[in-house]
Enzyme design. Sequence first.
Site, mmCIF file in Angstrom:
data_model
loop_
_atom_site.group_PDB
_atom_site.id
_atom_site.type_symbol
_atom_site.label_atom_id
_atom_site.label_comp_id
_atom_site.label_asym_id
_atom_site.label_seq_id
_atom_site.Cartn_x
_atom_site.Cartn_y
_atom_site.Cartn_z
ATOM 1 N N ASN A 191 7.558 40.894 -20.303
ATOM 2 C CA ASN A 191 9.023 40.766 -20.207
ATOM 3 C C ASN A 191 9.714 42.134 -20.171
ATOM 4 O OD1 ASN A 191 7.872 38.315 -21.537
ATOM 5 N ND2 ASN A 191 9.959 37.589 -21.211
ATOM 6 N N GLN A 204 4.189 32.400 -27.814
ATOM 7 C CA GLN A 204 4.115 33.798 -28.253
ATOM 8 C C GLN A 204 3.591 34.647 -27.102
ATOM 9 O OE1 GLN A 204 1.324 33.850 -31.517
ATOM 10 N NE2 GLN A 204 -0.337 33.052 -30.277
ATOM 11 N N ARG A 205 3.965 35.911 -27.138
ATOM 12 C CA ARG A 205 3.463 36.804 -26.091
ATOM 13 C C ARG A 205 3.570 38.242 -26.567
ATOM 14 N NH1 ARG A 205 6.516 35.930 -21.038
ATOM 15 N NH2 ARG A 205 5.299 34.092 -20.573
ATOM 16 N N GLN A 254 9.821 31.145 -31.051
ATOM 17 C CA GLN A 254 8.905 31.676 -30.027
ATOM 18 C C GLN A 254 9.129 33.180 -29.868
ATOM 19 O OE1 GLN A 254 11.674 29.957 -29.405
ATOM 20 N NE2 GLN A 254 12.311 29.954 -27.282
ATOM 21 N N ASN A 284 20.961 36.679 -20.446
ATOM 22 C CA ASN A 284 21.769 35.555 -20.944
ATOM 23 C C ASN A 284 22.465 35.907 -22.248
ATOM 24 O OD1 ASN A 284 21.228 33.734 -18.940
ATOM 25 N ND2 ASN A 284 20.322 32.182 -20.267
ATOM 26 N N VAL A 290 17.271 38.069 -22.119
ATOM 27 C CA VAL A 290 18.033 39.268 -22.495
ATOM 28 C C VAL A 290 19.382 39.276 -21.783
ATOM 29 C CG1 VAL A 290 18.089 41.785 -22.439
ATOM 30 C CG2 VAL A 290 15.965 40.611 -23.027
ATOM 31 N N TYR A 301 4.882 29.564 -10.171
ATOM 32 C CA TYR A 301 4.932 31.007 -10.423
ATOM 33 C C TYR A 301 3.595 31.491 -10.987
ATOM 34 C CZ TYR A 301 6.711 35.470 -12.307
ATOM 35 O OH TYR A 301 6.920 36.796 -12.594
HETATM 36 P P1 NAD Z 1 13.968 40.008 -9.102
HETATM 37 O O1 NAD Z 1 14.157 38.562 -8.827
HETATM 38 O O2 NAD Z 1 15.146 40.801 -9.526
HETATM 39 O O3 NAD Z 1 13.321 40.731 -7.855
HETATM 40 C C1 NAD Z 1 12.520 40.095 -6.899
HETATM 41 C C2 NAD Z 1 12.955 40.581 -5.533
HETATM 42 O O4 NAD Z 1 12.122 39.956 -4.529
HETATM 43 C C3 NAD Z 1 14.398 40.180 -5.202
HETATM 44 O O5 NAD Z 1 15.095 41.286 -4.671
HETATM 45 C C4 NAD Z 1 14.241 39.069 -4.169
HETATM 46 O O6 NAD Z 1 15.353 38.957 -3.295
HETATM 47 C C5 NAD Z 1 12.949 39.471 -3.483
HETATM 48 N N1 NAD Z 1 12.258 38.362 -2.824
HETATM 49 C C6 NAD Z 1 11.989 37.131 -3.361
HETATM 50 N N2 NAD Z 1 11.332 36.384 -2.465
HETATM 51 C C7 NAD Z 1 11.169 37.152 -1.350
HETATM 52 C C8 NAD Z 1 10.563 36.935 -0.078
HETATM 53 N N3 NAD Z 1 10.003 35.752 0.231
HETATM 54 N N4 NAD Z 1 10.583 37.938 0.832
HETATM 55 C C9 NAD Z 1 11.173 39.131 0.541
HETATM 56 N N5 NAD Z 1 11.762 39.390 -0.642
HETATM 57 C C10 NAD Z 1 11.750 38.405 -1.579
HETATM 58 O O7 NAD Z 1 12.812 40.105 -10.189
HETATM 59 P P2 NAD Z 1 12.195 41.367 -10.948
HETATM 60 O O8 NAD Z 1 12.357 41.121 -12.376
HETATM 61 O O9 NAD Z 1 12.702 42.637 -10.363
HETATM 62 O O10 NAD Z 1 10.655 41.183 -10.613
HETATM 63 C C11 NAD Z 1 9.987 41.964 -9.640
HETATM 64 C C12 NAD Z 1 8.506 41.609 -9.652
HETATM 65 O O11 NAD Z 1 7.959 41.869 -10.945
HETATM 66 C C13 NAD Z 1 8.243 40.132 -9.345
HETATM 67 O O12 NAD Z 1 7.105 40.036 -8.528
HETATM 68 C C14 NAD Z 1 7.971 39.534 -10.705
HETATM 69 O O13 NAD Z 1 7.121 38.425 -10.626
HETATM 70 C C15 NAD Z 1 7.328 40.707 -11.436
HETATM 71 N N6 NAD Z 1 7.498 40.572 -12.900
HETATM 72 C C16 NAD Z 1 8.707 40.782 -13.489
HETATM 73 C C17 NAD Z 1 8.852 40.638 -14.865
HETATM 74 C C18 NAD Z 1 10.149 40.874 -15.583
HETATM 75 O O14 NAD Z 1 10.206 40.707 -16.808
HETATM 76 N N7 NAD Z 1 11.212 41.276 -14.932
HETATM 77 C C19 NAD Z 1 7.738 40.258 -15.640
HETATM 78 C C20 NAD Z 1 6.529 40.018 -14.989
HETATM 79 C C21 NAD Z 1 6.409 40.206 -13.621
HETATM 80 N N1 UDP Z 2 15.411 31.582 -23.785
HETATM 81 C C1 UDP Z 2 16.377 31.215 -24.717
HETATM 82 N N2 UDP Z 2 17.681 31.184 -24.302
HETATM 83 C C2 UDP Z 2 18.062 31.524 -23.043
HETATM 84 C C3 UDP Z 2 17.062 31.921 -22.112
HETATM 85 C C4 UDP Z 2 15.741 31.912 -22.525
HETATM 86 O O1 UDP Z 2 16.087 30.918 -25.886
HETATM 87 O O2 UDP Z 2 19.273 31.486 -22.755
HETATM 88 C C5 UDP Z 2 14.006 31.635 -24.248
HETATM 89 C C6 UDP Z 2 13.009 30.941 -23.338
HETATM 90 O O3 UDP Z 2 12.906 29.569 -23.668
HETATM 91 C C7 UDP Z 2 11.729 31.719 -23.650
HETATM 92 C C8 UDP Z 2 12.233 33.128 -23.957
HETATM 93 O O4 UDP Z 2 13.616 32.991 -24.249
HETATM 94 O O5 UDP Z 2 11.123 31.196 -24.799
HETATM 95 C C9 UDP Z 2 12.058 34.089 -22.788
HETATM 96 O O6 UDP Z 2 12.616 33.488 -21.638
HETATM 97 P P1 UDP Z 2 12.683 34.241 -20.230
HETATM 98 O O7 UDP Z 2 13.089 33.227 -19.214
HETATM 99 O O8 UDP Z 2 13.512 35.473 -20.353
HETATM 100 O O9 UDP Z 2 11.191 34.754 -19.975
HETATM 101 P P2 UDP Z 2 9.770 34.013 -19.943
HETATM 102 O O10 UDP Z 2 9.869 32.653 -20.605
HETATM 103 O O11 UDP Z 2 9.412 33.916 -18.509
HETATM 104 O O12 UDP Z 2 8.916 34.920 -20.736
#
Ligand code: NAD
Ligand code: UDP
Length: 311
Positions: free
Chosen positions: A174, A276-277, A209, A190, A188, A145
Amino acid sequence: MNKRILITGGAGFIGSHLCARLLSENNEVICLDNYFTGSKSNIMGLLRNPKFELVRHDIINPYNIEVDEIYNLACPASPVHYQYNPIKTIKTSVMGAINMLGLSKRLNAKVLQASTSEVYGDPHVHPQEEHYWGHVNPVGIRSCYDEGKRCAETLFMDYHRQNRVRIKIIRIFNTYGPNMNPCDGRVVSNFIVQALKGENITIYGDGSQTRSFQYVDDLIEGMIRTMNTDDSFTGPVNLGNPDEFSMLELAEKVIALTESKSKIVYLPLPSDDPKQRQPDISLAKEKLDWSPKIKLDEGLLKTIEYFRNSL
Ligand code: NAD
Ligand code: UDP
């Protein structure tokens, strides 16, 4: 002026909110998705709108259409889903970027890449600002990723420098809100699902974290503002809420807001889990006149309401 806009990953959590917002501003929206993690139920309410179209397509294959703007969101975003088939994840980021950049080049359309705070990895600089290059393990379980998204950023910048493609890169921190997939393992969703079901709240590690959580409406506003900047602004620009919380604080908040009797349990911390983030959003403030408006408690209450009605 109304536009024709392609949203890849439009049936996902963030994509579905973006589709709704852009339609509400009278644009034509084409939602492309392969439904790996997204769902038709997220966009069901939009199907009656004649300006909305759905396309089932996998972004690793080229796709041709005439549009003014492209938001490239297609990619599984939760660790559970992006680690399910890591080779497919990196193909989606890299080949998807090449396909959307090729399309933008032909059309002279603007293209926005949904990048991520994960490009900073487990950061040594805090808070993270855009000039920080990050601290990413290239061979770990999160690499498919993180490195896929980093390579996509490189492709975006190279298409811009070499072919003058009109790009925008946002780094999303996030984000949470309604339409999150209840099974995708993000913290969130979960915690809320566990609290509503009266199950144990699963903290990974000791819960110290931190993450900074942004409500989805704030992100959508920032995304559209970024797309609307003039061509000289490419980003990358951080979009996130700087209010930082530990996972233990989040768990306690969710328990209080849901009035749940769930107990907290501690499970092993997954490898490479960032400690941290927190975004530095000075650039977004300056270039987009944007900052998040919705506090964590308010956003959690809206999200809890969504899950109460959909579980
Ligand atoms: P999500 O998984 O709900 O949405 C991703 C969408 O992409 C889904 O509808 C999935 O079916 C589609 N998809 C996956 N692979 C595909 C492919 N090969 N072809 C066509 N469609 C495909 O996730 P999200 O949280 O809505 O994230 C959307 C975007 O934002 C992603 O690119 C993710 O990396 C980015 N992003 C999200 C977060 C977050 O906190 N939600 C944080 C950072 C970046
Ligand atoms: N996390 C947790 N319990 C859960 C799911 C996630 O404590 O049931 C923690 C995870 O280890 C991370 C943080 O929550 O430290 C955020 O996780 P998430 O997968 O939402 O986002 P990311 O790690 O990609 O920022």
